[in-house]
Design a protein around this motif. Structure first.
Motif, PDB file in Angstrom:
ATOM      1  N   ILE A 148       0.839  -1.207   0.000  1.00  0.00           N
ATOM      2  CA  ILE A 148       0.000   0.000   0.000  1.00  0.00           C
ATOM      3  C   ILE A 148       0.868   1.249   0.000  1.00  0.00           C
ATOM      4  N   GLY A 149       1.882   1.265   0.862  1.00  0.00           N
ATOM      5  CA  GLY A 149       2.760   2.428   0.944  1.00  0.00           C
ATOM      6  C   GLY A 149       3.528   2.672  -0.339  1.00  0.00           C
ATOM      7  N   GLU A 150       4.040   1.582  -0.935  1.00  0.00           N
ATOM      8  CA  GLU A 150       4.785   1.734  -2.183  1.00  0.00           C
ATOM      9  C   GLU A 150       3.868   2.180  -3.321  1.00  0.00           C
ATOM     10  N   SER A 151       2.646   1.644  -3.350  1.00  0.00           N
ATOM     11  CA  SER A 151       1.692   2.031  -4.394  1.00  0.00           C
ATOM     12  C   SER A 151       1.327   3.505  -4.275  1.00  0.00           C
ATOM     13  N   LEU A 152       1.098   3.950  -3.048  1.00  0.00           N
ATOM     14  CA  LEU A 152       0.784   5.369  -2.829  1.00  0.00           C
ATOM     15  C   LEU A 152       1.936   6.243  -3.299  1.00  0.00           C
ATOM     16  N   SER A 153       3.153   5.848  -2.951  1.00  0.00           N
ATOM     17  CA  SER A 153       4.324   6.635  -3.344  1.00  0.00           C
ATOM     18  C   SER A 153       4.444   6.732  -4.864  1.00  0.00           C
ATOM     19  N   MET A 154       4.236   5.617  -5.551  1.00  0.00           N
ATOM     20  CA  MET A 154       4.345   5.603  -7.011  1.00  0.00           C
ATOM     21  C   MET A 154       3.229   6.413  -7.661  1.00  0.00           C
ATOM     22  N   ASP A 155       2.000   6.204  -7.195  1.00  0.00           N
ATOM     23  CA  ASP A 155       0.854   6.864  -7.818  1.00  0.00           C
ATOM     24  C   ASP A 155       0.851   8.366  -7.579  1.00  0.00           C
ATOM     25  N   ALA A 156       1.303   8.772  -6.384  1.00  0.00           N
ATOM     26  CA  ALA A 156       1.240  10.191  -6.020  1.00  0.00           C
ATOM     27  C   ALA A 156       2.531  10.938  -6.315  1.00  0.00           C
ATOM     28  N   GLY A 157       3.586  10.209  -6.683  1.00  0.00           N
ATOM     29  CA  GLY A 157       4.855  10.860  -6.971  1.00  0.00           C
ATOM     30  C   GLY A 157       5.538  11.413  -5.732  1.00  0.00           C
ATOM     31  N   ILE A 158       5.440  10.656  -4.614  1.00  0.00           N
ATOM     32  CA  ILE A 158       6.105  11.077  -3.386  1.00  0.00           C
ATOM     33  C   ILE A 158       7.160  10.039  -3.020  1.00  0.00           C
ATOM     34  N   LYS A 159       8.038  10.389  -2.077  1.00  0.00           N
ATOM     35  CA  LYS A 159       9.083   9.488  -1.651  1.00  0.00           C
ATOM     36  C   LYS A 159       9.021   9.327  -0.141  1.00  0.00           C
ATOM     37  N   MET A 160       8.737   8.089   0.313  1.00  0.00           N
ATOM     38  CA  MET A 160       8.707   7.792   1.739  1.00  0.00           C
ATOM     39  C   MET A 160       9.687   6.658   2.044  1.00  0.00           C
ATOM     40  N   LEU A 161      10.198   6.633   3.243  1.00  0.00           N
ATOM     41  CA  LEU A 161      11.102   5.581   3.701  1.00  0.00           C
ATOM     42  C   LEU A 161      10.279   4.431   4.269  1.00  0.00           C
ATOM     43  N   HIS A 162      10.527   3.218   3.780  1.00  0.00           N
ATOM     44  CA  HIS A 162       9.826   2.042   4.300  1.00  0.00           C
ATOM     45  C   HIS A 162      10.572   1.469   5.495  1.00  0.00           C
ATOM     46  N   VAL A 163       9.834   1.245   6.598  1.00  0.00           N
ATOM     47  CA  VAL A 163      10.413   0.654   7.800  1.00  0.00           C
ATOM     48  C   VAL A 163       9.717  -0.683   8.050  1.00  0.00           C
ATOM     49  N   PRO A 164      10.335  -1.814   7.664  1.00  0.00           N
ATOM     50  CA  PRO A 164       9.711  -3.121   7.886  1.00  0.00           C
ATOM     51  C   PRO A 164       9.954  -3.614   9.311  1.00  0.00           C
ATOM     52  N   TYR A 165       8.878  -3.886  10.017  1.00  0.00           N
ATOM     53  CA  TYR A 165       8.978  -4.458  11.353  1.00  0.00           C
ATOM     54  C   TYR A 165       8.909  -5.982  11.230  1.00  0.00           C
ATOM     55  N   SER A 166       8.984  -6.683  12.344  1.00  0.00           N
ATOM     56  CA  SER A 166       8.845  -8.136  12.306  1.00  0.00           C
ATOM     57  C   SER A 166       7.391  -8.483  12.019  1.00  0.00           C
ATOM     58  N   ALA A 167       7.148  -9.738  11.735  1.00  0.00           N
ATOM     59  CA  ALA A 167       5.798 -10.182  11.381  1.00  0.00           C
ATOM     60  C   ALA A 167       4.972 -10.536  12.614  1.00  0.00           C
ATOM     61  N   GLN A 168       5.345 -10.010  13.779  1.00  0.00           N
ATOM     62  CA  GLN A 168       4.656 -10.400  15.007  1.00  0.00           C
ATOM     63  C   GLN A 168       3.444  -9.530  15.325  1.00  0.00           C
ATOM     64  N   GLY A 169       3.040  -8.693  14.392  1.00  0.00           N
ATOM     65  CA  GLY A 169       1.831  -7.911  14.617  1.00  0.00           C
ATOM     66  C   GLY A 169       2.060  -6.426  14.466  1.00  0.00           C
ATOM     67  N   MET A 170       0.986  -5.673  14.691  1.00  0.00           N
ATOM     68  CA  MET A 170       1.006  -4.229  14.502  1.00  0.00           C
ATOM     69  C   MET A 170       1.274  -3.442  15.779  1.00  0.00           C
ATOM     70  N   ALA A 171       1.431  -4.109  16.914  1.00  0.00           N
ATOM     71  CA  ALA A 171       1.567  -3.398  18.186  1.00  0.00           C
ATOM     72  C   ALA A 171       2.733  -2.403  18.177  1.00  0.00           C
ATOM     73  N   GLN A 172       3.918  -2.860  17.735  1.00  0.00           N
ATOM     74  CA  GLN A 172       5.078  -1.967  17.744  1.00  0.00           C
ATOM     75  C   GLN A 172       4.979  -0.853  16.704  1.00  0.00           C
ATOM     76  N   PRO A 173       4.583  -1.155  15.450  1.00  0.00           N
ATOM     77  CA  PRO A 173       4.417  -0.066  14.492  1.00  0.00           C
ATOM     78  C   PRO A 173       3.396   0.974  14.946  1.00  0.00           C
ATOM     79  N   VAL A 174       2.288   0.530  15.529  1.00  0.00           N
ATOM     80  CA  VAL A 174       1.265   1.475  15.997  1.00  0.00           C
ATOM     81  C   VAL A 174       1.818   2.329  17.135  1.00  0.00           C
ATOM     82  N   ALA A 175       2.556   1.717  18.060  1.00  0.00           N
ATOM     83  CA  ALA A 175       3.160   2.482  19.162  1.00  0.00           C
ATOM     84  C   ALA A 175       4.153   3.504  18.623  1.00  0.00           C
ATOM     85  N   ASP A 176       4.943   3.112  17.638  1.00  0.00           N
ATOM     86  CA  ASP A 176       5.914   4.040  17.058  1.00  0.00           C
ATOM     87  C   ASP A 176       5.228   5.156  16.280  1.00  0.00           C
TER      88      ASP A 176
END
Length: 213
Positions: A154-182
């Motif tokens: 989703i993030g990469e598609s948004l960046s491509m479609d909108a012509g913006i540049k964002m840094l992707h931060v991949p977390y572990s596959a253990q859930g959304m708790a840490q990304p949401v907290a961050d």
């Protein structure tokens, strides 16, 4: 989506407990759906169902485990899109063939993602966000539960479609708790979780939801 190894089981099925290997992390919408559906499936089938959560490697661990299980219908895979769709195109040496090794059984749940940002950003709408991102290329980071997951795509598609540049931060596959907290603490600025994954942080004022996807 629920899958089984590609095989035909006997007409007496099921005669023993069934294991559901879940590629979705604990506490996510898919995991909740599995635990809500299991008692109903158990009552309908007359056998116990055991949920075995294995979300590592973007769901590939779960997919591989089901592929390697006996093709007798007693090991099912509960999967989101990443292990079955995107991994096919992004993983060079995938240990299973999604079109050959599995047979779809049933759709279990459909959950929209949301477009969430850190409330520290000076924007309140999607157009304002895009304008801000274009003025600050590479300064916004978006999180995901790993490379190739829907949250990443989703993030990469948004960046491509909108012509913006964002840094992707991949977390572990253990859930959304840490990304949401961050996200709430402005360590990352953008996330595309489900509303269930956002949880209580969505009511703290530290996270702003811009859209439902």
């Amino acid at each position: 989506m629920l899958f089984r190894s590609a095989a035909v089981w006997a007409q007496s099925y099921p005669v023993k407990p069934i294991r559901i290997i879940s590629a979705t992390p604990s506490g996510t919408s898919g995991d909740i759906a599995a635990r809500l559906a299991s008692p109903l499936m158990s009552a309908a089938l007359g056998q116990a169902l055991v949920v075995d959560t294995r979300p590592a490697a973007g769901g590939q661990v779960a997919g591989t485990a089901v592929k390697q299980a006996a093709p007798d219908g007693y090991t099912l895979l509960l999967s989101a899109s990443a292990p079955m769709v995107t991994s096919r195109y992004l993983v060079k040496n995938l240990l299973y063939d999604t079109l050959v090794d599995f047979t779809p059984v049933s759709k279990v749940i459909s959950v929209p993602n949301i477009f969430a940002i850190s409330a520290s950003l000076p924007v309140n709408t999607v157009p304002e966000f895009l304008a801000y991102a274009k003025k600050n290329p590479g300064k916004l980071a978006f999180g995901s539960t790993g490379n190739g997951t829907a949250f990443h795509m989703i993030g990469e598609s948004l960046s491509m479609d909108a012509g913006i540049k964002m840094l992707h931060v991949p977390y572990s596959a253990q859930g959304m708790a840490q990304p949401v907290a961050d996200l709430a603490n402005d360590r990352i600025q953008v996330l595309f979780p489900t509303y269930a994954s956002l949880g209580a942080q969505g009511r703290t004022g530290k996270v702003r939801v811009l859209a439902v996807l």
